[in-house]
Design a protein around this motif. Structure first.
Motif, PDB file in Angstrom:
ATOM      1  N   VAL A  48      78.626  21.036 -47.231  1.00  9.72           N
ATOM      2  CA  VAL A  48      78.877  19.850 -48.040  1.00  9.72           C
ATOM      3  C   VAL A  48      77.937  18.701 -47.653  1.00  9.72           C
ATOM      4  N   PHE A  49      77.357  18.781 -46.456  1.00  8.30           N
ATOM      5  CA  PHE A  49      76.401  17.790 -45.986  1.00  8.30           C
ATOM      6  C   PHE A  49      74.978  18.352 -46.016  1.00  8.30           C
ATOM      7  N   ILE A  50      74.011  17.463 -46.016  1.00 11.90           N
ATOM      8  CA  ILE A  50      72.643  17.871 -45.728  1.00 11.90           C
ATOM      9  C   ILE A  50      72.626  18.411 -44.302  1.00 11.90           C
ATOM     10  N   VAL A  51      71.886  19.485 -44.055  1.00 12.68           N
ATOM     11  CA  VAL A  51      71.849  20.071 -42.720  1.00 12.68           C
ATOM     12  C   VAL A  51      70.431  20.043 -42.159  1.00 12.68           C
ATOM     13  N   SER A  52      70.357  20.089 -40.847  1.00 12.17           N
ATOM     14  CA  SER A  52      69.080  20.100 -40.149  1.00 12.17           C
ATOM     15  C   SER A  52      69.042  21.312 -39.225  1.00 12.17           C
ATOM     16  N   VAL A  53      67.924  22.010 -39.224  1.00 10.78           N
ATOM     17  CA  VAL A  53      67.732  23.157 -38.330  1.00 10.78           C
ATOM     18  C   VAL A  53      67.157  22.649 -37.015  1.00 10.78           C
ATOM     19  N   GLN A  54      67.918  22.846 -35.933  1.00 12.38           N
ATOM     20  CA  GLN A  54      67.503  22.396 -34.613  1.00 12.38           C
ATOM     21  C   GLN A  54      66.977  23.580 -33.800  1.00 12.38           C
ATOM     22  N   GLN A  55      65.888  23.369 -33.083  1.00 14.84           N
ATOM     23  CA  GLN A  55      65.305  24.442 -32.285  1.00 14.84           C
ATOM     24  C   GLN A  55      66.012  24.549 -30.932  1.00 14.84           C
ATOM     25  N   GLU A  56      67.266  24.976 -30.995  1.00 20.31           N
ATOM     26  CA  GLU A  56      68.065  25.212 -29.801  1.00 20.31           C
ATOM     27  C   GLU A  56      69.022  26.362 -30.097  1.00 20.31           C
ATOM     28  N   PHE A 124      59.509  35.898 -40.424  1.00 21.23           N
ATOM     29  CA  PHE A 124      60.303  34.907 -41.146  1.00 21.23           C
ATOM     30  C   PHE A 124      60.880  33.861 -40.192  1.00 21.23           C
ATOM     31  N   ARG A 125      61.365  34.295 -39.007  1.00 21.59           N
ATOM     32  CA  ARG A 125      61.938  33.342 -38.050  1.00 21.59           C
ATOM     33  C   ARG A 125      60.859  32.383 -37.526  1.00 21.59           C
ATOM     34  N   LYS A 126      59.686  32.897 -37.262  1.00 21.10           N
ATOM     35  CA  LYS A 126      58.593  32.030 -36.838  1.00 21.10           C
ATOM     36  C   LYS A 126      58.254  31.039 -37.942  1.00 21.10           C
ATOM     37  N   PHE A 127      58.292  31.521 -39.166  1.00 22.70           N
ATOM     38  CA  PHE A 127      58.020  30.653 -40.320  1.00 22.70           C
ATOM     39  C   PHE A 127      59.067  29.544 -40.418  1.00 22.70           C
ATOM     40  N   GLN A 128      60.357  29.909 -40.234  1.00 26.20           N
ATOM     41  CA  GLN A 128      61.429  28.919 -40.328  1.00 26.20           C
ATOM     42  C   GLN A 128      61.261  27.797 -39.317  1.00 26.20           C
ATOM     43  N   LEU A 129      60.941  28.177 -38.087  1.00 26.03           N
ATOM     44  CA  LEU A 129      60.886  27.192 -37.005  1.00 26.03           C
ATOM     45  C   LEU A 129      59.575  26.423 -36.953  1.00 26.03           C
ATOM     46  N   GLY A 130      58.509  27.020 -37.477  1.00 30.75           N
ATOM     47  CA  GLY A 130      57.213  26.389 -37.310  1.00 30.75           C
ATOM     48  C   GLY A 130      56.545  25.880 -38.557  1.00 30.75           C
TER      49      GLY A 130
END
Length: 351
Positions: A48-56, A124-130
């Motif tokens: 329901v909120f905007i979300v942020s992907v954190q590198q942790e 894909f995971r490298k793409f997501q984070l970088g």
């Protein structure tokens, strides 16, 4: 067939999807006063909120190198859908299922998403984070995705481009597979179904308590439900025990919230500390059929809990079929012997 995934500042989006179609659950629901009481969950439900992907590392999934955190700003799609006027329900922690026809007969289907193979997953995971905003991830559906059984079918809302299925923002092609096979991974799904009589074990709220009954699969057609129990997601509700497992189906959006919190992170965190807030998360069912969620992990809180709201309510057993209809050692036969008994909680069900 090549497909392209793109990212935005806060979360990954699919270039080839219409966002409103992706974020909405397909509506085919019973309504009351124009408000959906349940909606088939065919697509992943957006926060329901905007979300942020954190590198942790994630606190929700083991070995997931990133976390998804809610920001204190409503998702624009949720605002447009009127989420502040929506019916608020408990998010139940299980595995998603569907009741649909298979070869002309009602059957329970398990969620089975077609996922990227190991090589493509790493890319894909490298793409997501970088990746930077608007950069693209390219994949080939035939080459980069794992094979699925012949009986698999895509979920409603999955996009086709030039006759090819297209993955979602997480790199998955959502779908279903019937659980009538002898595959070991569906043994717990099959415990909740008695095909000989065409019924399933369903847990619902009723008059301030829970009711566990054997419901005809024909009455559940086209509905989605959560399978919960002894061997699902580490059993956060304490159902059954290893030597006597218990697995039941819970219809989506069945458990309404009496006093829902306001839609701000501080209000949500406070509400999650109340007795009614002892839940995994919340799902808002909008009048137009769209669904939006938030879970405790989105706001930095832990799950599971020592006491979950669902597990602390009295439960009426309503399985009134003759024991001769069941195999002597089946769970349905055991529950039939408890028919019309009200137990202090689902912890106390011993069949």
């Amino acid at each position: 067939m090549y497909c392209t995934l793109v990212t935005t500042v806060h979360y990954v989006l699919c270039r080839f999807m219409l966002l409103e179609n992706y974020h909405s659950a397909v509506i085919n629901s019973i309504t009351e006063g124009g408000m959906a009481l349940w909606s088939p969950v065919q697509q992943k439900i957006s926060c329901v909120f905007i979300v942020s992907v954190q590198q942790e590392p994630s606190t929700k999934r083991i070995n997931q190198p990133y976390s998804v955190i809610a920001l204190d700003k409503l998702n624009h799609a949720a605002e447009m859908a009127g989420v502040e006027r929506a019916r608020c329900t408990e998010k139940v922690d299980g595995t998603c299922c569907l009741v649909a026809l298979d070869k002309g007969r009602p059957e329970l289907w398990a969620r089975l998403d077609r996922k990227l193979n190991k090589q493509a997953e790493k890319r894909f995971r490298k793409f997501q984070l970088g990746s930077k905003p608007s950069t693209a991830f390219e994949c080939d559906v035939d080459r980069d995705f794992r094979v699925v059984p012949d009986c698999w079918k895509p979920a409603n809302g999955v996009q086709f481009v030039n006759g090819q299925l297209q993955p979602d923002e997480n790199g998955h092609i959502l779908g279903w597979v019937p659980v009538c096979s002898s595959a070991r991974q569906y043994v717990w799904h099959n415990m909740a179904v008695a095909r000989e009589i065409g019924k399933a074990l369903v847990l619902r709220p009723e008059a301030g308590r829970l009711i566990l009954s054997a419901e005809p699969l024909t009455q559940l057609l086209d509905q989605t439900l959560e399978l919960i129990g002894t061997h699902v997601n580490n059993n956060p509700y304490g159902l059954g025990r290893p030597e006597q497992p218990l697995h039941v189906l819970v219809p989506h959006c069945a458990f309404g919230v009496t006093s829902p919190p306001q839609l701000s992170l501080s209000q949500l965190r406070s509400w999650f500390e109340t007795p009614e807030g002892q839940v995994e998360g919340l799902v808002w069912c909008c009048a137009n059929g769209e669904l939006f969620k938030v879970n405790r992990h989105h706001v930095g809180l832990s799950w599971p809990l020592n006491t979950a709201r669902l597990a602390e309510q009295p439960v009426l057993i309503s399985v009134s079929f003759p024991t001769t209809d069941f195999v002597p050692n089946s769970i349905f036969a055991g529950l039939a012997r408890l028919d019309k008994q009200t137990l202090p909680s689902i912890h106390h069900i011993r069949w």
